[in-house]
Scaffold this motif. Structure first.
Motif, PDB file in Angstrom:
ATOM      1  N   GLU A   1       0.830  -1.204   0.000  1.00  0.00           N
ATOM      2  CA  GLU A   1       0.000   0.000   0.000  1.00  0.00           C
ATOM      3  C   GLU A   1       0.868   1.258   0.000  1.00  0.00           C
ATOM      4  OE1 GLU A   1      -2.391   1.475   3.538  1.00  0.00           O
ATOM      5  OE2 GLU A   1      -3.949   0.596   2.258  1.00  0.00           O
ATOM      6  N   MET A   2       1.938   1.255   0.791  1.00  0.00           N
ATOM      7  CA  MET A   2       2.827   2.412   0.826  1.00  0.00           C
ATOM      8  C   MET A   2       3.517   2.620  -0.516  1.00  0.00           C
ATOM      9  SD  MET A   2       4.476   2.110   4.627  1.00  0.00           S
ATOM     10  CE  MET A   2       5.551   3.520   4.452  1.00  0.00           C
TER      11      MET A   2
ATOM     12  N   THR B   1      10.034   8.957   5.522  1.00  0.00           N
ATOM     13  CA  THR B   1       9.383   9.436   6.743  1.00  0.00           C
ATOM     14  C   THR B   1       8.002   9.989   6.429  1.00  0.00           C
ATOM     15  OG1 THR B   1      11.513   9.953   7.752  1.00  0.00           O
ATOM     16  CG2 THR B   1       9.578  11.037   8.682  1.00  0.00           C
ATOM     17  N   LEU B   2       7.891  10.817   5.413  1.00  0.00           N
ATOM     18  CA  LEU B   2       6.590  11.382   5.068  1.00  0.00           C
ATOM     19  C   LEU B   2       5.629  10.304   4.565  1.00  0.00           C
ATOM     20  CD1 LEU B   2       7.624  14.754   3.443  1.00  0.00           C
ATOM     21  CD2 LEU B   2       6.553  14.360   5.669  1.00  0.00           C
ATOM     22  N   GLY B   3       6.141   9.347   3.818  1.00  0.00           N
ATOM     23  CA  GLY B   3       5.287   8.240   3.382  1.00  0.00           C
ATOM     24  C   GLY B   3       4.774   7.425   4.559  1.00  0.00           C
ATOM     25  N   SER B   4       5.622   7.210   5.558  1.00  0.00           N
ATOM     26  CA  SER B   4       5.218   6.456   6.747  1.00  0.00           C
ATOM     27  C   SER B   4       4.186   7.226   7.564  1.00  0.00           C
ATOM     28  CB  SER B   4       6.436   6.151   7.619  1.00  0.00           C
ATOM     29  OG  SER B   4       7.360   5.376   6.906  1.00  0.00           O
TER      30      SER B   4
ATOM     31  N   TYR C   1      -1.501  12.543  -1.970  1.00  0.00           N
ATOM     32  CA  TYR C   1      -0.385  13.457  -2.199  1.00  0.00           C
ATOM     33  C   TYR C   1      -0.584  14.734  -1.379  1.00  0.00           C
ATOM     34  CZ  TYR C   1       2.740  16.748  -4.449  1.00  0.00           C
ATOM     35  OH  TYR C   1       3.696  17.683  -4.677  1.00  0.00           O
ATOM     36  N   ARG C   2      -1.798  15.255  -1.391  1.00  0.00           N
ATOM     37  CA  ARG C   2      -2.066  16.492  -0.651  1.00  0.00           C
ATOM     38  C   ARG C   2      -1.923  16.266   0.855  1.00  0.00           C
ATOM     39  NH1 ARG C   2      -6.809  20.637  -0.782  1.00  0.00           N
ATOM     40  NH2 ARG C   2      -5.833  22.209   0.517  1.00  0.00           N
ATOM     41  N   ILE C   3      -2.362  15.095   1.337  1.00  0.00           N
ATOM     42  CA  ILE C   3      -2.215  14.779   2.759  1.00  0.00           C
ATOM     43  C   ILE C   3      -0.733  14.793   3.134  1.00  0.00           C
ATOM     44  CG2 ILE C   3      -2.461  12.942   4.474  1.00  0.00           C
ATOM     45  CD1 ILE C   3      -5.094  12.200   3.035  1.00  0.00           C
ATOM     46  N   VAL C   4       0.114  14.173   2.293  1.00  0.00           N
ATOM     47  CA  VAL C   4       1.554  14.161   2.569  1.00  0.00           C
ATOM     48  C   VAL C   4       2.093  15.588   2.608  1.00  0.00           C
ATOM     49  CG1 VAL C   4       3.797  13.483   1.637  1.00  0.00           C
ATOM     50  CG2 VAL C   4       1.926  11.849   1.647  1.00  0.00           C
ATOM     51  N   ARG C   5       1.698  16.418   1.660  1.00  0.00           N
ATOM     52  CA  ARG C   5       2.164  17.811   1.625  1.00  0.00           C
ATOM     53  C   ARG C   5       1.682  18.587   2.851  1.00  0.00           C
ATOM     54  NH1 ARG C   5       6.407  18.338  -0.912  1.00  0.00           N
ATOM     55  NH2 ARG C   5       6.031  20.535  -1.190  1.00  0.00           N
ATOM     56  N   GLU C   6       0.426  18.347   3.260  1.00  0.00           N
ATOM     57  CA  GLU C   6      -0.119  19.021   4.444  1.00  0.00           C
ATOM     58  C   GLU C   6       0.668  18.612   5.694  1.00  0.00           C
ATOM     59  OE1 GLU C   6      -2.798  21.174   4.855  1.00  0.00           O
ATOM     60  OE2 GLU C   6      -3.149  21.313   2.700  1.00  0.00           O
ATOM     61  N   LEU C   7       0.956  17.319   5.812  1.00  0.00           N
ATOM     62  CA  LEU C   7       1.722  16.846   6.962  1.00  0.00           C
ATOM     63  C   LEU C   7       3.133  17.420   6.947  1.00  0.00           C
ATOM     64  CD1 LEU C   7       0.580  13.134   7.089  1.00  0.00           C
ATOM     65  CD2 LEU C   7       0.120  14.876   8.805  1.00  0.00           C
ATOM     66  N   GLN C   8       3.738  17.511   5.771  1.00  0.00           N
ATOM     67  CA  GLN C   8       5.080  18.070   5.657  1.00  0.00           C
ATOM     68  C   GLN C   8       5.076  19.537   6.089  1.00  0.00           C
ATOM     69  OE1 GLN C   8       6.526  18.395   1.651  1.00  0.00           O
ATOM     70  NE2 GLN C   8       8.659  18.372   2.320  1.00  0.00           N
ATOM     71  N   THR C   9       4.097  20.280   5.637  1.00  0.00           N
ATOM     72  CA  THR C   9       3.994  21.693   6.005  1.00  0.00           C
ATOM     73  C   THR C   9       3.774  21.849   7.503  1.00  0.00           C
ATOM     74  OG1 THR C   9       3.071  22.191   3.838  1.00  0.00           O
ATOM     75  CG2 THR C   9       2.725  23.839   5.555  1.00  0.00           C
ATOM     76  N   PHE C  10       2.885  21.013   8.058  1.00  0.00           N
ATOM     77  CA  PHE C  10       2.619  21.079   9.492  1.00  0.00           C
ATOM     78  C   PHE C  10       3.880  20.801  10.299  1.00  0.00           C
ATOM     79  CE2 PHE C  10       1.683  18.636  13.341  1.00  0.00           C
ATOM     80  CZ  PHE C  10       1.068  19.625  14.089  1.00  0.00           C
ATOM     81  N   LEU C  11       4.599  19.735   9.964  1.00  0.00           N
ATOM     82  CA  LEU C  11       5.811  19.393  10.708  1.00  0.00           C
ATOM     83  C   LEU C  11       6.863  20.481  10.595  1.00  0.00           C
ATOM     84  CD1 LEU C  11       6.100  15.592   9.872  1.00  0.00           C
ATOM     85  CD2 LEU C  11       5.484  16.601  12.073  1.00  0.00           C
ATOM     86  N   ALA C  12       7.004  21.055   9.400  1.00  0.00           N
ATOM     87  CA  ALA C  12       8.017  22.087   9.195  1.00  0.00           C
ATOM     88  C   ALA C  12       7.678  23.364   9.957  1.00  0.00           C
ATOM     89  CB  ALA C  12       8.168  22.386   7.714  1.00  0.00           C
ATOM     90  N   THR C  13       6.406  23.776   9.934  1.00  0.00           N
ATOM     91  CA  THR C  13       6.042  25.012  10.632  1.00  0.00           C
ATOM     92  C   THR C  13       6.023  24.820  12.138  1.00  0.00           C
ATOM     93  OG1 THR C  13       3.694  24.513  10.368  1.00  0.00           O
ATOM     94  CG2 THR C  13       4.709  25.941   8.716  1.00  0.00           C
ATOM     95  N   TRP C  14       5.759  23.633  12.581  1.00  0.00           N
ATOM     96  CA  TRP C  14       5.712  23.355  14.016  1.00  0.00           C
ATOM     97  C   TRP C  14       7.106  23.455  14.628  1.00  0.00           C
ATOM     98  CZ3 TRP C  14       5.802  18.051  16.586  1.00  0.00           C
ATOM     99  CH2 TRP C  14       5.456  18.159  17.933  1.00  0.00           C
ATOM    100  N   THR C  15       8.108  22.925  13.930  1.00  0.00           N
ATOM    101  CA  THR C  15       9.462  22.907  14.481  1.00  0.00           C
ATOM    102  C   THR C  15      10.364  23.993  13.905  1.00  0.00           C
ATOM    103  OG1 THR C  15      10.230  21.344  12.809  1.00  0.00           O
ATOM    104  CG2 THR C  15       9.337  20.416  14.850  1.00  0.00           C
ATOM    105  N   GLY C  16      10.039  24.491  12.724  1.00  0.00           N
ATOM    106  CA  GLY C  16      10.895  25.484  12.072  1.00  0.00           C
ATOM    107  C   GLY C  16      12.032  24.868  11.284  1.00  0.00           C
ATOM    108  N   VAL C  17      12.173  23.544  11.378  1.00  0.00           N
ATOM    109  CA  VAL C  17      13.194  22.827  10.614  1.00  0.00           C
ATOM    110  C   VAL C  17      12.578  21.551  10.062  1.00  0.00           C
ATOM    111  CG1 VAL C  17      15.152  23.673  11.979  1.00  0.00           C
ATOM    112  CG2 VAL C  17      14.029  21.574  12.633  1.00  0.00           C
ATOM    113  N   CYS C  18      13.210  21.022   9.038  1.00  0.00           N
ATOM    114  CA  CYS C  18      12.777  19.744   8.488  1.00  0.00           C
ATOM    115  C   CYS C  18      13.032  18.666   9.547  1.00  0.00           C
ATOM    116  CB  CYS C  18      13.554  19.431   7.215  1.00  0.00           C
ATOM    117  SG  CYS C  18      13.246  17.768   6.587  1.00  0.00           S
TER     118      CYS C  18
ATOM    119  N   THR D   1      13.477  15.616   9.294  1.00  0.00           N
ATOM    120  CA  THR D   1      14.361  14.550   8.849  1.00  0.00           C
ATOM    121  C   THR D   1      15.805  15.011   8.733  1.00  0.00           C
ATOM    122  OG1 THR D   1      12.534  13.591   7.614  1.00  0.00           O
ATOM    123  CG2 THR D   1      14.727  12.821   7.055  1.00  0.00           C
ATOM    124  N   CYS D   2      16.029  16.056   7.938  1.00  0.00           N
ATOM    125  CA  CYS D   2      17.409  16.486   7.680  1.00  0.00           C
ATOM    126  C   CYS D   2      17.834  17.669   8.541  1.00  0.00           C
ATOM    127  CB  CYS D   2      17.586  16.826   6.209  1.00  0.00           C
ATOM    128  SG  CYS D   2      16.591  18.221   5.659  1.00  0.00           S
ATOM    129  N   HIS D   3      16.913  18.234   9.321  1.00  0.00           N
ATOM    130  CA  HIS D   3      17.184  19.338  10.245  1.00  0.00           C
ATOM    131  C   HIS D   3      17.655  20.612   9.554  1.00  0.00           C
ATOM    132  CE1 HIS D   3      16.527  16.453  13.388  1.00  0.00           C
ATOM    133  NE2 HIS D   3      17.446  15.669  12.868  1.00  0.00           N
TER     134      HIS D   3
END
Length: 189
Positions: A108-109, A131-134, A159-176, A178-180
């Motif tokens: 499925e992934m 990480t984003l796929g998981s 795809y949009r869910i992955v992008r939304e999660l990526q944006t949320f994680l990045a804005t929450w911490t201020g850094v990626c 995964t790669c910081h």
């Protein structure tokens, strides 16, 4: 291994149900119950490869689990576990039979969430992608388990869910996560 289990006899096989199936049946939930009979033995593995990989004088005991369905003349599948001696039979069976779920989730992934479509060349990029796929897979699984239609997420593609999660994680911490790397913030307008 087969000779050991046959030596223990058919009477040593105990019935175990490990989950409800995905097809309609007669179970409480309306699905077919997945069950079979299993034999467990505590053994010490033998063989040249085992002896070379063990530091002590003899290898430690482990579990031999064998599936022996009632309609079969002999055992059909075997597993070895290095779990403690007091591990219940139901736990051994559940762990042995979880392979189907793992393969299903991985497929499925790869297909639905794009895990197989990474074309980058860096470790950080690959790690970020996985990480984003998981996380997307975990989100979809939670939505499926809730059994309620995801009305507040209607119209979102995976795809949009992955992008939304990526944006949320990045804005929450201020850094990626995964790669910081620092995430640039938009200039005020």
């Amino acid at each position: 291994m087969k000779r050991l289990v046959i030596g223990a006899g058919r009477k040593a096989a105990k019935p175990v149900r490990w989950r409800e199936g995905s097809r309609p049946g007669t179970g409480r939930s309306g699905f077919k119950r997945m069950y079979s009979r299993f034999v467990t033995l505590r053994i010490r593995p033998a063989g040249r490869e085992v002896r070379q990989s063990v530091d002590g004088p003899e290898p430690p005991e482990c579990w031999l689990l064998a599936e022996w369905p009632a309609d079969q003349a002999e055992p059909v599948q075997f597993w070895l576990f290095d779990l403690p001696a007091d591990t219940p039979l139901t736990t051994l069976v559940r762990l042995a039979k979880i392979r189907w779920r793992i393969e299903h989730d991985y497929r499925e992934m790869k297909q639905a969430l794009g895990l197989a479509y990474f074309e980058g060349r860096t470790w950080n990029g690959w790690h970020h992608h996985v990480t984003l796929g998981s996380v997307a897979h975990a989100f979809c699984t939670l939505q499926r388990l809730a059994r309620a239609p995801p009305r507040h997420h209607a119209g979102l593609s995976l795809y949009r869910i992955v992008r939304e999660l990526q944006t949320f994680l990045a804005t929450w911490t201020g850094v990626c996560p995964t790669c910081h790397c620092g995430i640039p913030t938009p200039a005020p307008t």
